[in-house]
Design an enzyme around this catalytic site. Structure first.
Site, PDB file in Angstrom:
ATOM      1  N   PRO A  96     -40.972 -49.373  11.398  1.00 60.10           N
ATOM      2  CA  PRO A  96     -39.555 -49.637  11.634  1.00 60.10           C
ATOM      3  C   PRO A  96     -39.343 -50.750  12.651  1.00 60.10           C
ATOM      4  O   PRO A  96     -40.057 -50.824  13.653  1.00 60.10           O
ATOM      5  CB  PRO A  96     -39.057 -48.311  12.215  1.00 60.10           C
ATOM      6  CG  PRO A  96     -40.263 -47.756  12.910  1.00 60.10           C
ATOM      7  CD  PRO A  96     -41.459 -48.191  12.123  1.00 60.10           C
ATOM      8  N   CYS A 132     -23.217 -78.222  15.570  1.00 61.18           N
ATOM      9  CA  CYS A 132     -22.662 -79.191  14.623  1.00 61.18           C
ATOM     10  C   CYS A 132     -23.120 -78.892  13.202  1.00 61.18           C
ATOM     11  O   CYS A 132     -23.905 -79.642  12.612  1.00 61.18           O
ATOM     12  CB  CYS A 132     -23.039 -80.593  15.049  1.00 61.18           C
ATOM     13  SG  CYS A 132     -22.287 -80.962  16.621  1.00 61.18           S
ATOM     14  N   TYR A 173     -33.699 -59.087  14.987  1.00 61.31           N
ATOM     15  CA  TYR A 173     -33.633 -60.394  14.335  1.00 61.31           C
ATOM     16  C   TYR A 173     -32.536 -61.269  14.955  1.00 61.31           C
ATOM     17  O   TYR A 173     -31.956 -62.112  14.283  1.00 61.31           O
ATOM     18  CB  TYR A 173     -33.440 -60.234  12.822  1.00 61.31           C
ATOM     19  CG  TYR A 173     -34.475 -59.302  12.210  1.00 61.31           C
ATOM     20  CD1 TYR A 173     -35.800 -59.714  12.085  1.00 61.31           C
ATOM     21  CD2 TYR A 173     -34.148 -57.999  11.825  1.00 61.31           C
ATOM     22  CE1 TYR A 173     -36.762 -58.862  11.563  1.00 61.31           C
ATOM     23  CE2 TYR A 173     -35.107 -57.141  11.311  1.00 61.31           C
ATOM     24  CZ  TYR A 173     -36.413 -57.572  11.186  1.00 61.31           C
ATOM     25  OH  TYR A 173     -37.366 -56.731  10.680  1.00 61.31           O
TER      26      TYR A 173
HETATM   27  N1  LLP Z   1     -42.893 -54.193   7.685  1.00 61.87           N
HETATM   28  C1  LLP Z   1     -42.963 -55.363   7.032  1.00 61.87           C
HETATM   29  C2  LLP Z   1     -44.164 -55.687   6.272  1.00 61.87           C
HETATM   30  C3  LLP Z   1     -41.880 -56.257   7.091  1.00 61.87           C
HETATM   31  O1  LLP Z   1     -41.953 -57.417   6.431  1.00 61.87           O
HETATM   32  C4  LLP Z   1     -40.724 -55.916   7.838  1.00 61.87           C
HETATM   33  C5  LLP Z   1     -39.581 -56.832   7.912  1.00 61.87           C
HETATM   34  C6  LLP Z   1     -40.705 -54.686   8.514  1.00 61.87           C
HETATM   35  C7  LLP Z   1     -41.809 -53.845   8.411  1.00 61.87           C
HETATM   36  C8  LLP Z   1     -39.555 -54.242   9.369  1.00 61.87           C
HETATM   37  O2  LLP Z   1     -38.397 -54.061   8.639  1.00 61.87           O
HETATM   38  P1  LLP Z   1     -37.150 -53.360   9.341  1.00 61.87           P
HETATM   39  O3  LLP Z   1     -37.527 -51.960   9.699  1.00 61.87           O
HETATM   40  O4  LLP Z   1     -36.807 -54.150  10.538  1.00 61.87           O
HETATM   41  O5  LLP Z   1     -36.076 -53.389   8.332  1.00 61.87           O
HETATM   42  N2  LLP Z   1     -34.486 -61.336   9.256  1.00 61.87           N
HETATM   43  C9  LLP Z   1     -33.911 -60.334   8.378  1.00 61.87           C
HETATM   44  C10 LLP Z   1     -34.856 -59.175   8.162  1.00 61.87           C
HETATM   45  C11 LLP Z   1     -36.202 -59.606   7.653  1.00 61.87           C
HETATM   46  C12 LLP Z   1     -37.180 -58.466   7.584  1.00 61.87           C
HETATM   47  C13 LLP Z   1     -38.572 -58.980   7.411  1.00 61.87           C
HETATM   48  N3  LLP Z   1     -39.554 -57.948   7.307  1.00 61.87           N
HETATM   49  C14 LLP Z   1     -32.586 -59.874   8.958  1.00 61.87           C
HETATM   50  O6  LLP Z   1     -32.152 -60.410   9.960  1.00 61.87           O
HETATM   51  O7  LLP Z   1     -31.932 -59.010   8.356  1.00 61.87           O
END
Ligand code: LLP
Length: 423
Positions: A274, A354, A383
């Protein structure tokens, strides 16, 4: 957003008014609540406890050393995707045996560094990467443990730019190919290929994609075991959602209810990764209104000192973040409702960069804001800072961690000298 409350007409992080933080540390400023971070981790630990999982916090969501240290001390391992994240995790005192390494393009150098550090496992995404890992392990005279990241072709029903488990995504190994790799597991003499890794996308607002993927994994695991391969772990990745608008969303226990029975039936150890769930609603970005101006046809622009370089999500994905003045009525995300008669107006909330896409919200209804007023951009812990840049030669924001009545700078505001260092 339990780290943030509205009291006596203004916004607090734990026991500290945000007005005070702005005065002391300036804006734009990322403000984190220590208790919220720890509570979110605990919520996951409790929900998944029956499987005694390894919870690897996904460093990419927010890689600040103090946050990594805090979560590590509270029992988290780490999900990393680069040599830089490995460096950060180790620097923050991480136990290497709780680090898992994902990513489609790990370089041989990064792989070797991770083997040397003694990480728990690689999540491999291609045959070529397996070859590279095998060669690196051989050269270092040790073995490496590997999970195959499988592309199960399951639609996570999230934003097109953050879905990862569909056939047309670059991630993972196609199911039939993964089957072949397990069948000839002896081919990599320096690797123990003992795990399965899935990450379907982010954020995922229902349990269905997890269910569907697990359904596919059940028959897959049985087949693979039939070939004599030793399977020990399944890593279900991340994607656990948060509420960006104040709406009710599913909770860790709902995910756990969907995931745990299948994992138990397969007799596998569980890893989860997570990111957003832990940090997303544990922080906000504090900015100040620089100017308010009127455009054509009475269109009103509220111009902040924070821009898309500080918070890129709206520009990149069209993401919604609640934006609300620090003083005045409570923000809806905190359960507030603008008082009857409170003057809401429709404005575009933009940054100083800009680029037309430097816009946090279009035609948003918020209380009337004037130049100099402080504004909170909610749900920005994940993020936010980790995707920030110095575009337009804007020094990156500072970060503070609040614990009770105390605030501590956990990353200094960049200076102009920082901007040109190395050039
Ligand atoms: N594991 C892997 C292999 C991942 O690629 C990711 C996120 C996570 C875990 C964690 O996911 P989470 O629990 O945070 O949802 N920049 C985007 C999100 C990109 C996520 C990339 N991978 C945003 O701002 O929504």
């Amino acid at each position: 957003m339990d780290g943030f409350t509205h009291r006596a007409g203004q916004l607090y992080c734990e026991e500290v008014p945000l007005t005070l933080l702005a005065e002391r540390y300036g804006t734009p400023l990322y403000v984190y609540s220590r208790s919220a971070l720890l509570n979110r981790l605990k919520e996951l630990q409790e929900a998944f406890a029956p499987a005694s999982p390894l919870i690897c916090y996904s460093v990419k969501a927010n890689s600040n050393l103090s946050i990594l240290r805090l979560l590590g001390k509270a029992g988290a391992g780490f999900d990393i995707v680069s040599g830089g994240e490995l460096f950060r995790a180790l620097n923050a005192g991480a136990d290497p045996s709780k680090i898992v390494f994902a990513g489609v393009g790990k370089s041989p150098r990064e792989i070797a560094a991770a083997i040397r550090a003694g990480i728990r496992m690689f999540n491999a995404e291609s045959e070529a990467e397996l070859q590279a890992a095998d060669a690196a392990a051989k050269a270092l005279h040790c073995r490496a443990t590997v999970a195959l990241r499988i592309n199960p072709d399951v639609d996570a029903r999230t934003h097109a730019k953050t879905t990862t488990g569909r056939k047309d995504n670059k991630f993972g190994i196609a199911l039939p190919h993964a089957r072949e790799i397990f069948a000839r597991h002896g081919r990599y003499p320096n690797l123990d290929i003992t795990g399965i890794h899935l990450h379907l996308g982010s954020p995922i607002y229902t349990v269905e994609p997890y269910r569907k993927a697990l359904e596919k994994m059940r028959s897959f695991v049985a087949e693979v075991r039939g070939t004599g391969a030793q399977l020990r772990t399944i890593n279900m990745g991340g994607g656990y959602c948060i509420s960006y608008e104040g709406q009710k969303v599913i909770a860790p226990r709902d995910y756990a209810r969907a995931i745990l029975p299948a994992v138990r039936q397969m007799g596998l150890g569980l890893i989860i990764e997570p990111g957003r769930f832990i940090v997303g609603n544990s922080a906000l970005l504090l900015g100040r209104v620089t100017y308010v101006k009127e455009g054509w046809l009475g269109r009103k622009f509220v111009i902040l000192d924070a821009g898309m370089n500080d918070l890129m999500r709206p520009a990149l994905y069209g993401s919604y973040h609640q934006i609300w003045p620090v003083r005045g009525p409570a923000a809806p995300i905190l359960g507030g409702r603008a008082r009857k008669g409170a003057r809401l107006e429709t404005v575009d909330i933009v940054g100083p960069i800009c680029e037309t896409t430097d816009c946090f919200a279009r035609e948003r209804r918020i209380p009337r804001m004037r130049a100099g007023e402080l504004v909170a951009l909610f749900s920005t812990g994940a993020y936010g800072m980790s995707m920030s840049s110095s575009y337009n030669s804007r020094p990156r924001a500072a970060e503070v961690l609040v614990s009770g009545g105390r605030a501590r700078v956990i990353r200094k505001r960049e200076t102009y000298d920082d901007l040109t260092r190395g050039e």
